[in-house]
Design a protein around this motif. Structure first.
Motif, PDB file in Angstrom:
ATOM      1  N   CYS A   1       0.714  -1.172   0.069  1.00 44.63           N
ATOM      2  CA  CYS A   1       0.004   0.276  -0.015  1.00 44.63           C
ATOM      3  C   CYS A   1       0.839   1.144   0.198  1.00 44.63           C
ATOM      4  CB  CYS A   1      -0.935  -0.027   1.251  1.00 44.63           C
ATOM      5  SG  CYS A   1      -1.899   1.561   1.387  1.00 44.63           S
ATOM      6  N   PRO A   2       0.520   2.237  -0.856  1.00 48.05           N
ATOM      7  CA  PRO A   2       1.274   3.444  -0.869  1.00 48.05           C
ATOM      8  C   PRO A   2       1.426   4.373   0.288  1.00 48.05           C
ATOM      9  CG  PRO A   2       0.108   2.875  -3.043  1.00 48.05           C
ATOM     10  CD  PRO A   2      -0.186   2.105  -1.877  1.00 48.05           C
ATOM     11  N   HIS A   3       0.288   4.225   1.094  1.00 52.44           N
ATOM     12  CA  HIS A   3      -0.017   4.832   2.106  1.00 52.44           C
ATOM     13  C   HIS A   3       1.191   4.722   3.230  1.00 52.44           C
ATOM     14  CE1 HIS A   3      -2.308   5.337   6.334  1.00 52.44           C
ATOM     15  NE2 HIS A   3      -1.818   6.539   5.815  1.00 52.44           N
ATOM     16  N   LEU A   4       1.132   3.570   3.977  1.00 56.92           N
ATOM     17  CA  LEU A   4       2.305   3.147   4.956  1.00 56.92           C
ATOM     18  C   LEU A   4       2.835   1.725   4.787  1.00 56.92           C
ATOM     19  CD1 LEU A   4       0.828   4.885   8.150  1.00 56.92           C
ATOM     20  CD2 LEU A   4       2.864   5.605   7.007  1.00 56.92           C
ATOM     21  N   VAL A  20      -9.460  -3.421  -0.290  1.00 54.71           N
ATOM     22  CA  VAL A  20      -9.295  -2.647   0.885  1.00 54.71           C
ATOM     23  C   VAL A  20      -8.053  -3.068   1.656  1.00 54.71           C
ATOM     24  CG1 VAL A  20     -10.736  -2.121   2.811  1.00 54.71           C
ATOM     25  CG2 VAL A  20     -11.942  -2.684   0.841  1.00 54.71           C
ATOM     26  N   CYS A  21      -7.352  -2.087   1.880  1.00 57.73           N
ATOM     27  CA  CYS A  21      -6.199  -2.327   2.680  1.00 57.73           C
ATOM     28  C   CYS A  21      -6.646  -2.729   4.066  1.00 57.73           C
ATOM     29  CB  CYS A  21      -5.344  -0.989   2.764  1.00 57.73           C
ATOM     30  SG  CYS A  21      -3.909  -1.342   3.771  1.00 57.73           S
ATOM     31  N   PRO A  22      -5.744  -3.789   4.712  1.00 60.34           N
ATOM     32  CA  PRO A  22      -6.010  -4.291   5.941  1.00 60.34           C
ATOM     33  C   PRO A  22      -5.902  -3.407   7.342  1.00 60.34           C
ATOM     34  CG  PRO A  22      -4.216  -5.348   5.338  1.00 60.34           C
ATOM     35  CD  PRO A  22      -4.716  -4.724   4.291  1.00 60.34           C
ATOM     36  N   PHE A  23      -4.936  -2.500   6.874  1.00 59.83           N
ATOM     37  CA  PHE A  23      -4.130  -1.598   7.850  1.00 59.83           C
ATOM     38  C   PHE A  23      -5.045  -0.330   8.110  1.00 59.83           C
ATOM     39  CE2 PHE A  23       0.481   0.431   9.005  1.00 59.83           C
ATOM     40  CZ  PHE A  23       0.190   0.229  10.389  1.00 59.83           C
ATOM     41  N   HIS A  24      -5.511   0.494   7.196  1.00 62.20           N
ATOM     42  CA  HIS A  24      -6.377   1.757   7.471  1.00 62.20           C
ATOM     43  C   HIS A  24      -7.407   1.871   6.706  1.00 62.20           C
ATOM     44  CE1 HIS A  24      -2.026   2.767   8.561  1.00 62.20           C
ATOM     45  NE2 HIS A  24      -2.686   3.343   9.854  1.00 62.20           N
ATOM     46  N   GLY A  25      -7.719   0.579   5.924  1.00 61.15           N
ATOM     47  CA  GLY A  25      -8.795   0.711   5.239  1.00 61.15           C
ATOM     48  C   GLY A  25      -9.171   1.578   3.869  1.00 61.15           C
ATOM     49  N   TRP A  26      -8.055   2.010   3.141  1.00 63.59           N
ATOM     50  CA  TRP A  26      -7.920   2.455   2.025  1.00 63.59           C
ATOM     51  C   TRP A  26      -8.407   1.733   0.991  1.00 63.59           C
ATOM     52  CZ3 TRP A  26      -3.831   6.743   0.813  1.00 63.59           C
ATOM     53  CH2 TRP A  26      -3.837   7.662   1.951  1.00 63.59           C
ATOM     54  N   ARG A  27      -9.134   2.274   0.018  1.00 64.88           N
ATOM     55  CA  ARG A  27      -9.931   1.373  -1.156  1.00 64.88           C
ATOM     56  C   ARG A  27      -9.170   1.660  -2.318  1.00 64.88           C
ATOM     57  NH1 ARG A  27     -14.933  -0.535   0.826  1.00 64.88           N
ATOM     58  NH2 ARG A  27     -15.351  -1.165  -1.438  1.00 64.88           N
ATOM     59  N   TRP A  28      -8.677   0.635  -2.988  1.00 62.71           N
ATOM     60  CA  TRP A  28      -7.984   0.835  -4.396  1.00 62.71           C
ATOM     61  C   TRP A  28      -8.847   0.025  -5.392  1.00 62.71           C
ATOM     62  CZ3 TRP A  28      -3.854   4.008  -3.666  1.00 62.71           C
ATOM     63  CH2 TRP A  28      -3.461   4.146  -2.181  1.00 62.71           C
ATOM     64  N   ASN A  29      -9.248   0.921  -6.550  1.00 64.24           N
ATOM     65  CA  ASN A  29      -9.907   0.402  -7.493  1.00 64.24           C
ATOM     66  C   ASN A  29      -9.091  -0.796  -8.341  1.00 64.24           C
ATOM     67  OD1 ASN A  29     -10.679   0.617 -10.803  1.00 64.24           O
ATOM     68  ND2 ASN A  29     -12.601   0.925  -9.529  1.00 64.24           N
ATOM     69  N   GLY A  30      -9.859  -1.659  -8.518  1.00 72.11           N
ATOM     70  CA  GLY A  30      -9.451  -3.200  -9.219  1.00 72.11           C
ATOM     71  C   GLY A  30      -8.894  -2.834 -10.770  1.00 72.11           C
ATOM     72  N   GLY A  31      -9.552  -1.731 -11.255  1.00 70.45           N
ATOM     73  CA  GLY A  31      -9.550  -1.629 -12.688  1.00 70.45           C
ATOM     74  C   GLY A  31      -8.085  -0.694 -12.943  1.00 70.45           C
ATOM     75  N   ASP A  32      -8.302   0.501 -12.388  1.00 71.09           N
ATOM     76  CA  ASP A  32      -6.881   1.176 -12.790  1.00 71.09           C
ATOM     77  C   ASP A  32      -6.152   1.793 -11.463  1.00 71.09           C
ATOM     78  OD1 ASP A  32      -8.294   3.163 -11.192  1.00 71.09           O
ATOM     79  OD2 ASP A  32      -9.040   4.159 -12.860  1.00 71.09           O
ATOM     80  N   GLY A  33      -6.228   1.089 -10.420  1.00 72.53           N
ATOM     81  CA  GLY A  33      -5.453   1.232  -9.219  1.00 72.53           C
ATOM     82  C   GLY A  33      -5.432   2.656  -8.455  1.00 72.53           C
ATOM     83  N   ARG A  34      -6.511   3.377  -8.764  1.00 69.21           N
ATOM     84  CA  ARG A  34      -6.843   4.500  -8.117  1.00 69.21           C
ATOM     85  C   ARG A  34      -7.119   4.331  -6.696  1.00 69.21           C
ATOM     86  NH1 ARG A  34     -10.695   7.186  -9.468  1.00 69.21           N
ATOM     87  NH2 ARG A  34     -11.810   5.692 -10.874  1.00 69.21           N
ATOM     88  N   CYS A  35      -6.926   4.924  -5.818  1.00 73.26           N
ATOM     89  CA  CYS A  35      -7.519   5.374  -4.471  1.00 73.26           C
ATOM     90  C   CYS A  35      -9.064   5.896  -4.563  1.00 73.26           C
ATOM     91  CB  CYS A  35      -6.612   5.860  -3.371  1.00 73.26           C
ATOM     92  SG  CYS A  35      -7.475   5.891  -1.693  1.00 73.26           S
ATOM     93  N   VAL A  36      -9.950   5.244  -4.392  1.00 77.16           N
ATOM     94  CA  VAL A  36     -11.252   5.701  -4.451  1.00 77.16           C
ATOM     95  C   VAL A  36     -12.115   6.079  -3.033  1.00 77.16           C
ATOM     96  CG1 VAL A  36     -11.806   4.466  -6.486  1.00 77.16           C
ATOM     97  CG2 VAL A  36     -12.171   3.428  -4.416  1.00 77.16           C
ATOM     98  N   LYS A  42     -11.748  13.218   3.643  1.00 80.88           N
ATOM     99  CA  LYS A  42     -12.643  13.566   2.599  1.00 80.88           C
ATOM    100  C   LYS A  42     -11.792  13.598   1.256  1.00 80.88           C
ATOM    101  CE  LYS A  42     -16.115  16.020   5.406  1.00 80.88           C
ATOM    102  NZ  LYS A  42     -16.834  17.464   5.732  1.00 80.88           N
ATOM    103  N   ARG A  43     -10.650  14.250   1.446  1.00 79.74           N
ATOM    104  CA  ARG A  43      -9.677  14.414   0.099  1.00 79.74           C
ATOM    105  C   ARG A  43      -8.859  13.217  -0.105  1.00 79.74           C
ATOM    106  NH1 ARG A  43      -7.593  20.359   0.684  1.00 79.74           N
ATOM    107  NH2 ARG A  43      -7.194  19.572   2.787  1.00 79.74           N
ATOM    108  N   ILE A  44      -8.742  12.768  -1.170  1.00 77.22           N
ATOM    109  CA  ILE A  44      -7.798  11.630  -1.522  1.00 77.22           C
ATOM    110  C   ILE A  44      -6.450  12.226  -2.240  1.00 77.22           C
ATOM    111  CG2 ILE A  44      -7.409   9.817  -2.834  1.00 77.22           C
ATOM    112  CD1 ILE A  44     -10.589   9.206  -2.676  1.00 77.22           C
ATOM    113  N   PRO A  45      -5.559  12.205  -1.745  1.00 78.59           N
ATOM    114  CA  PRO A  45      -4.331  12.471  -2.400  1.00 78.59           C
ATOM    115  C   PRO A  45      -4.108  12.291  -3.852  1.00 78.59           C
ATOM    116  CG  PRO A  45      -3.665  11.465  -0.221  1.00 78.59           C
ATOM    117  CD  PRO A  45      -5.245  11.437  -0.599  1.00 78.59           C
ATOM    118  N   PRO A  46      -3.787  13.472  -4.746  1.00 76.83           N
ATOM    119  CA  PRO A  46      -3.786  13.077  -6.175  1.00 76.83           C
ATOM    120  C   PRO A  46      -2.882  11.957  -6.839  1.00 76.83           C
ATOM    121  CG  PRO A  46      -2.757  15.024  -5.601  1.00 76.83           C
ATOM    122  CD  PRO A  46      -3.430  14.683  -4.251  1.00 76.83           C
TER     123      PRO A  46
END
Length: 276
Positions: A1-4, A20-36, A42-46
């Motif tokens: 996970c790019p987060h931590l 869904v990351c097990p550490f902090h629950g960030w969700r990553w789209n399975g198609g293009d890899g974007r954090c959704v 509220k804001r997702i790092p670009p």
């Protein structure tokens, strides 16, 4: 996970089309890899994005395309009909981890002399060729062998083997002798000098042979591969091997295999760190 840095395959989960990351629950789209989604922000790092890979579920495997520079797939693996044919059933599936490299393992197809010395096969015919041209990603290997094996050979002592190599990661082997079977084999790099070998063996559902005969055929087939395992686990790669006549077309095979390396080439042992 790019987060931590949590490993998404250990404790992560898939929900709809997101990982869904097990550490902090960030969700990553399975198609293009974007954090959704981030559950507490509220804001997702670009720049919150994972590398996405082309994946295809086919032939009993989840096949992933990896290219060191991110290039798109440039060949397709065809469907292996027995894997979805109701007239066939999976008899067994086994996997091993070896201290080797996929090129070393595939080099067996041209090392004709090892069939005699290691496996005790008398070769009547051995041939390999790329299917569709010298740089085609698919290779066909054909062997007609004679051996003293009541478990594998027919009444005349013969076994016919045809293998198709689909790029560097998937192989189908059809054997005919006492019984007819189809083995679908995968090679998955797990790291430098570490590879997973998996065999899925299919038999005809209507085969009149008893379960005991099928088991004997399978055990003989696997015993043959275990002989190779002990070699692969301990051998060295020779960039410039000392070859003798009738050794087989090792140089030609290595030229064919180079097409699957997507990183910068190195003059010695390049395949050790390459990304096939």
């Amino acid at each position: 996970c790019p987060h931590l840095g949590a490993h998404l395959a250990h404790g992560g989960r898939v929900e709809q089309n997101d990982v869904v990351c097990p550490f902090h629950g960030w969700r990553w789209n399975g198609g293009d890899g974007r954090c959704v989604a981030i559950p507490y922000a509220k804001r997702i790092p670009p720049n919150a994005r994972l590398r996405a890979y082309a994946v295809r579920e086919q032939n009993g495997y989840a096949m992933l395309w990896y290219h060191a520079r991110g290039a798109a797939p440039w060949f397709d693996v065809p469907r292996i009909p027995e894997t979805s044919d109701p007239r066939f059933r999976i008899y067994k599936r086994m996997r091993w981890e070896l201290s080797s490299h996929i090129q070393e393992i595939y080099e067996n197809v041209v090392d004709v002399q090892h069939f005699r010395s290691l496996h005790g096969m008398d070769l009547d015919r051995a041939a390999w060729e790329p299917v569709g041209g010298p740089d085609a990603p698919i290779v066909r290997l054909s062997l007609d062998v004679r051996r003293e094996s009541r478990a594998q050979a027919d009444a005349s002592g013969r076994t016919e083997i045809e293998s198709l190599l689909y790029g560097p990661g998937l192989q189908v082997t059809r054997l005919s002798g006492k019984l007819s079977g189809v083995s679908v084999n995968s090679l998955t790099p797990l790291g430098d000098e570490k590879v997973e070998v998996a065999h899925t063996y299919y038999v005809k559902s209507s085969d009149p042979a008893g379960e005991h005969e099928v088991e004997a055929f399978w055990e003989y087939y696997i015993a043959d591969h275990r002989l190779d395992f002990q070699i692969w686990n301990h051998k060295l790669y020779r960039e410039r091997p000392v070859l003798a006549e009738n050794d087989g077309d090792v140089a030609g095979f290595r030229r064919w295999f180079r097409q699957f390396y997507s990183g910068e080439a190195a003059p010695a042992g390049a395949h050790r760190a390459g990304a096939a």
